[in-house]
Design a protein around this motif. Structure first.
Motif, PDB file in Angstrom:
ATOM      1  N   ALA A 135      21.919  51.908  84.301  1.00 15.74           N
ATOM      2  CA  ALA A 135      20.964  50.607  84.367  1.00 15.74           C
ATOM      3  C   ALA A 135      20.428  50.495  85.789  1.00 15.74           C
ATOM      4  N   GLU A 136      19.135  49.986  85.801  1.00 14.93           N
ATOM      5  CA  GLU A 136      18.528  49.892  87.208  1.00 14.93           C
ATOM      6  C   GLU A 136      18.234  48.283  87.193  1.00 14.93           C
ATOM      7  N   VAL A 137      18.703  47.558  88.140  1.00 12.67           N
ATOM      8  CA  VAL A 137      18.578  46.381  88.381  1.00 12.67           C
ATOM      9  C   VAL A 137      17.150  46.004  88.949  1.00 12.67           C
ATOM     10  N   LEU A 138      16.374  45.288  88.050  1.00 10.46           N
ATOM     11  CA  LEU A 138      14.938  45.149  88.454  1.00 10.46           C
ATOM     12  C   LEU A 138      14.786  43.781  89.267  1.00 10.46           C
ATOM     13  N   GLU A 148      16.714  44.994  79.678  1.00  9.46           N
ATOM     14  CA  GLU A 148      17.882  44.170  79.114  1.00  9.46           C
ATOM     15  C   GLU A 148      17.918  42.761  80.123  1.00  9.46           C
ATOM     16  N   ILE A 149      18.230  41.937  79.327  1.00 10.57           N
ATOM     17  CA  ILE A 149      18.491  40.400  79.993  1.00 10.57           C
ATOM     18  C   ILE A 149      19.930  40.007  80.167  1.00 10.57           C
ATOM     19  N   ILE A 150      20.727  40.049  81.242  1.00  9.64           N
ATOM     20  CA  ILE A 150      21.835  39.722  81.313  1.00  9.64           C
ATOM     21  C   ILE A 150      21.875  38.013  81.982  1.00  9.64           C
ATOM     22  N   PHE A 174      25.597  39.682  78.331  1.00  3.68           N
ATOM     23  CA  PHE A 174      24.541  40.418  77.758  1.00  3.68           C
ATOM     24  C   PHE A 174      23.800  39.664  76.709  1.00  3.68           C
ATOM     25  N   LEU A 175      22.542  39.344  76.839  1.00  6.21           N
ATOM     26  CA  LEU A 175      21.922  38.454  75.870  1.00  6.21           C
ATOM     27  C   LEU A 175      21.041  39.374  74.843  1.00  6.21           C
ATOM     28  N   MET A 176      20.240  39.982  75.305  1.00  8.62           N
ATOM     29  CA  MET A 176      19.229  40.822  74.547  1.00  8.62           C
ATOM     30  C   MET A 176      18.623  41.954  75.159  1.00  8.62           C
ATOM     31  N   ASP A 177      18.021  42.826  74.589  1.00 13.35           N
ATOM     32  CA  ASP A 177      17.186  44.154  74.859  1.00 13.35           C
ATOM     33  C   ASP A 177      16.135  44.414  74.172  1.00 13.35           C
ATOM     34  N   LEU A 235      17.481  41.070  85.305  1.00 10.45           N
ATOM     35  CA  LEU A 235      16.716  41.938  84.442  1.00 10.45           C
ATOM     36  C   LEU A 235      17.084  43.331  84.925  1.00 10.45           C
ATOM     37  N   ARG A 236      17.316  44.250  83.723  1.00  7.98           N
ATOM     38  CA  ARG A 236      17.705  45.522  84.212  1.00  7.98           C
ATOM     39  C   ARG A 236      16.853  46.527  83.058  1.00  7.98           C
ATOM     40  N   ARG A 237      16.654  47.738  83.744  1.00 11.09           N
ATOM     41  CA  ARG A 237      16.090  48.718  82.919  1.00 11.09           C
ATOM     42  C   ARG A 237      16.942  50.087  82.756  1.00 11.09           C
ATOM     43  N   ARG A 238      17.064  50.506  81.444  1.00 17.36           N
ATOM     44  CA  ARG A 238      17.946  51.381  81.089  1.00 17.36           C
ATOM     45  C   ARG A 238      17.227  52.371  80.342  1.00 17.36           C
TER      46      ARG A 238
END
Length: 238
Positions: free
Chosen positions: A15-18, A38-40, A45-48, A30-33
């Motif tokens: 996961a890359e933290v944006l 993905e939103i944390i 963890f909330l949703m992706d 906000l992360r990108r995998r």
């Protein structure tokens, strides 16, 4: 020399933290995998963006329930939680609502949809361009209690937690209790519909709904392989 398949898989799972921000309700990340975002929220963890079927079903089920009781009436729709945008996308794709108000309390989430390169904007479909849509930066309970919302909306679609029994912050717990449900009921018109998304069924929440609303039922949506529990939409009508 080509990379082995297991190395490619492991790399794509990183996961890359944006973006990472501290706000009044905790940390929003906000992360990108791979090609998934993905939103944390507050460490939870909330949703992706991997699917969105159950978020879309939340909106459709609520609009269908309202149409059943009020055929031919164009509803005023309130969506609680912008998230990655799937609920907004479904609301904008549906011709039935006369207006769509989206309440989002995290400015970071709104920015991820509207500022700069707006990585989440495309997941909202035509929502950001739809003239029926208004995005409001505010906490749901505060907004409904202080903004004169009594009797204002025909349909309420709430997707702001992982469910009534799994909230992102403790302050959200009151939304699913007696006082919160009373406020939601007052917000609805006489034939209004409340729909609440949950990552698992909640019999306790259904009992609390039944004490405030005339008709209460649930729809099971999908099974998450790791948990073996269905996503659920809890529905209630006045």
């Amino acid at each position: 020399m080509p990379l082995p398949d297991d190395f490619r898989t492991a790399t794509s799972d990183l996961a890359e933290v944006l973006d990472r921000r501290e706000g009044p309700y905790g940390e929003a990340v906000l992360r990108r995998r791979g090609d998934r975002y993905e939103i944390i929220a507050n460490g939870c963890f909330l949703m992706d963006t991997s699917d969105g079927c159950s978020e879309r079903a939340l909106v459709t089920a609520a609009l269908d329930a309202f149409a059943e009781g009020s055929p031919g009436t164009a509803p005023r729709l309130l969506v609680g939680g912008l998230g990655v945008g799937f609920s907004l996308a479904q609301a904008a794709a549906d011709p039935r609502p006369r207006s769509v108000t989206v309440l989002e309390r995290e400015q970071a989430v709104i920015d991820w949809h509207t500022a700069g390169d707006a990585p989440l904007a495309r997941f909202a479909g035509t929502g950001h361009r739809d003239p029926r849509v208004r995005i409001v930066h505010d906490d749901l309970l505060r907004h409904l209690a202080e903004d004169g919302s009594a009797g204002r909306y025909d349909v309420l679609c709430l997707d702001i937690d992982n469910g009534p029994d799994w909230t992102v912050t403790e302050s959200n717990d009151s939304l699913y209790g007696d006082a919160g449900l009373a406020l939601l009921r007052r917000t609805l018109t006489d034939r209004g519909v409340l729909a609440v998304w949950s990552a698992a069924p909640s019999a306790d929440f259904e009992r609390r709904l039944a004490a405030r609303f005339r008709r209460v039922w649930s729809i099971e949506l999908a099974v998450e392989a790791e948990r073996g529990l269905p996503d659920v939409v809890h529905l209630a009508t006045r």
